[in-house]
Design a protein around this motif. Structure first.
Motif, short mmCIF file in Angstrom:
data_model
loop_
_atom_site.label_atom_id
_atom_site.label_comp_id
_atom_site.label_asym_id
_atom_site.label_seq_id
_atom_site.Cartn_x
_atom_site.Cartn_y
_atom_site.Cartn_z
N ARG A 1 0.82 -1.22 0.00
CA ARG A 1 0.00 0.00 0.00
C ARG A 1 0.86 1.26 0.00
O ARG A 1 0.61 2.20 -0.78
CB ARG A 1 -0.93 -0.03 1.21
CG ARG A 1 -1.76 1.22 1.45
CD ARG A 1 -2.66 1.01 2.66
NE ARG A 1 -3.49 2.16 2.94
CZ ARG A 1 -3.17 3.12 3.80
NH1 ARG A 1 -2.02 3.05 4.46
NH2 ARG A 1 -3.99 4.13 4.01
N ARG A 2 1.85 1.32 0.87
CA ARG A 2 2.66 2.53 0.97
C ARG A 2 3.45 2.77 -0.31
O ARG A 2 3.62 3.93 -0.73
CB ARG A 2 3.62 2.42 2.17
CG ARG A 2 4.39 3.71 2.45
CD ARG A 2 3.47 4.84 2.85
NE ARG A 2 4.20 6.09 3.05
CZ ARG A 2 3.62 7.25 3.36
NH1 ARG A 2 2.31 7.31 3.50
NH2 ARG A 2 4.34 8.34 3.52
N ASN A 3 3.95 1.71 -0.95
CA ASN A 3 4.67 1.88 -2.22
C ASN A 3 3.80 2.60 -3.24
O ASN A 3 4.24 3.53 -3.92
CB ASN A 3 5.07 0.51 -2.78
CG ASN A 3 6.20 -0.12 -2.00
OD1 ASN A 3 6.75 0.47 -1.09
ND2 ASN A 3 6.55 -1.34 -2.37
N PHE A 4 2.55 2.14 -3.38
CA PHE A 4 1.65 2.72 -4.39
C PHE A 4 1.30 4.16 -4.05
O PHE A 4 1.12 4.99 -4.94
CB PHE A 4 0.39 1.88 -4.51
CG PHE A 4 0.67 0.42 -4.80
CD1 PHE A 4 1.79 0.02 -5.49
CD2 PHE A 4 -0.21 -0.57 -4.36
CE1 PHE A 4 2.05 -1.31 -5.76
CE2 PHE A 4 0.03 -1.90 -4.61
CZ PHE A 4 1.17 -2.28 -5.30
N PRO B 1 1.38 11.94 -5.11
CA PRO B 1 1.44 12.91 -6.21
C PRO B 1 0.07 13.15 -6.85
O PRO B 1 -0.27 14.27 -7.21
CB PRO B 1 2.40 12.26 -7.21
CG PRO B 1 3.23 11.33 -6.39
CD PRO B 1 2.30 10.82 -5.33
N GLY B 2 -0.73 12.08 -6.99
CA GLY B 2 -2.06 12.24 -7.58
C GLY B 2 -2.95 13.12 -6.74
O GLY B 2 -3.74 13.91 -7.27
N GLN B 3 -2.85 13.01 -5.42
CA GLN B 3 -3.65 13.86 -4.54
C GLN B 3 -3.24 15.32 -4.66
O GLN B 3 -4.08 16.22 -4.61
CB GLN B 3 -3.52 13.40 -3.09
CG GLN B 3 -4.46 14.10 -2.13
CD GLN B 3 -4.48 13.44 -0.77
OE1 GLN B 3 -3.49 12.86 -0.35
NE2 GLN B 3 -5.60 13.53 -0.08
N ALA C 1 -5.80 10.85 -6.08
CA ALA C 1 -5.18 9.90 -5.15
C ALA C 1 -5.57 8.47 -5.50
O ALA C 1 -4.73 7.56 -5.51
CB ALA C 1 -5.59 10.23 -3.72
N VAL C 2 -6.86 8.25 -5.79
CA VAL C 2 -7.34 6.90 -6.13
C VAL C 2 -6.72 6.43 -7.44
O VAL C 2 -6.14 5.33 -7.52
CB VAL C 2 -8.88 6.87 -6.22
CG1 VAL C 2 -9.36 5.52 -6.75
CG2 VAL C 2 -9.49 7.13 -4.84
#
Length: 383
Positions: A285-288, A295-297, A305-306
């Protein structure tokens, strides 16, 4: 053109073509693992106060060494080394994610209840209470091996499965020993099934879609292959997690409570969100989040984020597969991206109806996205 040539030369010096990789042997294994030294240094520095600039300065070298050591060496590409090469790729990418996390965030490796001021400085200690409670080497290992963030601030929000095993020492260890044995036997049975079942014993690298079968039988067979591949992943990870748990509890004296279940029950998932956030494992989870979610957030809020998390998941698995010598195939990335789309659709459904996706309809919906679109990932067999 000259700049492009220079950039390509630098890239290929870090990520050689498959035919230019160095064959991994016991004599050069230390060269292929030397990148773990700067990674370990970052893991040490992140638990020390006022080391932000030093961590940032160490980051470029750490990333370049990790890329070169991971993709510059490989075992010969054979069915027997497929899994080993893939795991080497995933381990290298995980090392890069950890390096980024440690270097770019001043609070990513804080234990619950800690503040940055409570950490000791790099040299000496100006506060006896700020001294680390464990040896420096134990702190490094803890930072590197804490995947789900249990007891750490970066694990906030991660789902911990309810405990279903006895917590007394002897029954707990025996329970994990049984899990290890069952996983080993299950994986062996799946491999034997593929090898000896007519129509499924395809050559290494063959498509899961048997063109000689009628359409209905073809997709029944491919769905069966897909389910069994997922079962192998689950059994294999549970088996190795149980082995690690046994060693941690019996050799290092850790509490059984520190090793909660790694899986829920994927077959009982009520929605795609429930599948990925609760029933499937959370070890990566943390890797993704580091590669895509955070960055997506920044770029697009919750939607970013999703989608960033799932796109990063797809690229993570795909770049890991690059070491098996098959080039790039972004069907894996497409599958994980579609999972993000499904979760956003579930959110929209809840906003407009006031109800969550759940029940038997939610289970069918989940099976469609996991078992249906999931077959995009298995364009060829790895058995």
């Amino acid at each position: 053109m000259e700049m492009s040539h220079i950039a390509q030369t630098i890239f290929r010096s870090l990520v050689p073509l498959p035919q230019d990789r160095i064959t991994l042997t016991w004599n050069n294994a230390h060269y292929a693992s030397v990148h773990m030294l700067p990674v370990a240094m970052l893991a040490y520095l992140v638990r020390r106060r006022n080391t932000e600039l030093l961590r940032l300065a160490l980051l470029p070298l750490t990333v370049m060494m990790s890329v070169r050591c991971t993709f510059g060496y490989s075992n010969p590409t054979t069915p027997e080394t497929f899994l080993l090469n893939w795991l080497r790729g995933l381990a290298g990418l995980s090392a890069i994610a950890l390096a980024l996390d440690c270097a770019l965030s001043s609070t990513s490796r804080m234990k619950l209840g800690e503040t940055p001021k409570e950490l000791p400085p790099l040299f000496g200690s100006d506060n006896p209470e700020a001294s680390p409670t464990s040896p420096w080497w134990a702190e490094i290992l803890e930072v590197q091996l804490t995947f789900r963030g249990i007891g750490w601030n970066f694990g906030k929000g991660v789902y911990i499965h309810p405990e279903h095993r006895p917590m007394e020492f002897r029954p707990f260890v025996l329970s994990h020993l049984r899990t290890y044995i069952k996983g080993y036997l299950a994986i062996d049975a799946v491999q034997a099934f593929f090898k000896y079942t007519p129509g499924l014993g395809a050559p290494y690298g063959a498509s899961i879609w048997n063109a000689t079968l009628p359409p209905y039988q073809r997709y029944v067979a491919s769905t069966l292959v897909h389910i069994m591949c997922g079962a192998v992943i689950q059994f294999g990870l549970e088996m190795n997690y149980s082995l690690a748990t046994i060693v941690a509890v019996t050799v290092f004296g850790q509490s059984p409570a520190a090793w909660p279940p790694v899986y829920g029950n994927p077959w009982k998932s009520k929605s795609v969100h429930d599948f990925w956030a609760k029933q499937w494992h959370q070890l990566l989870r943390r890797n993704f989040m580091v590669f895509g979610g955070i960055p997506g957030q920044w770029l697009a809020g919750r939607v970013g984020a999703v989608m960033g998390t799932f796109i990063a998941s797809g690229l993570f698995h795909e770049f890991g597969l690059y070491l098996v010598g098959r080039g790039m195939d972004h069907r894996v990335t497409l599958f994980f991206m579609l999972q993000g789309v499904a979760i956003l659709m579930e959110k929209v459904f809840m906003v407009f109806t006031g109800h969550r996706v759940e029940g038997w309809t939610g289970r069918i919906w989940t099976y469609m996205w996991i078992l249906g679109f999931g077959q995009l990932m298995h364009g060829c067999l790895a058995f």
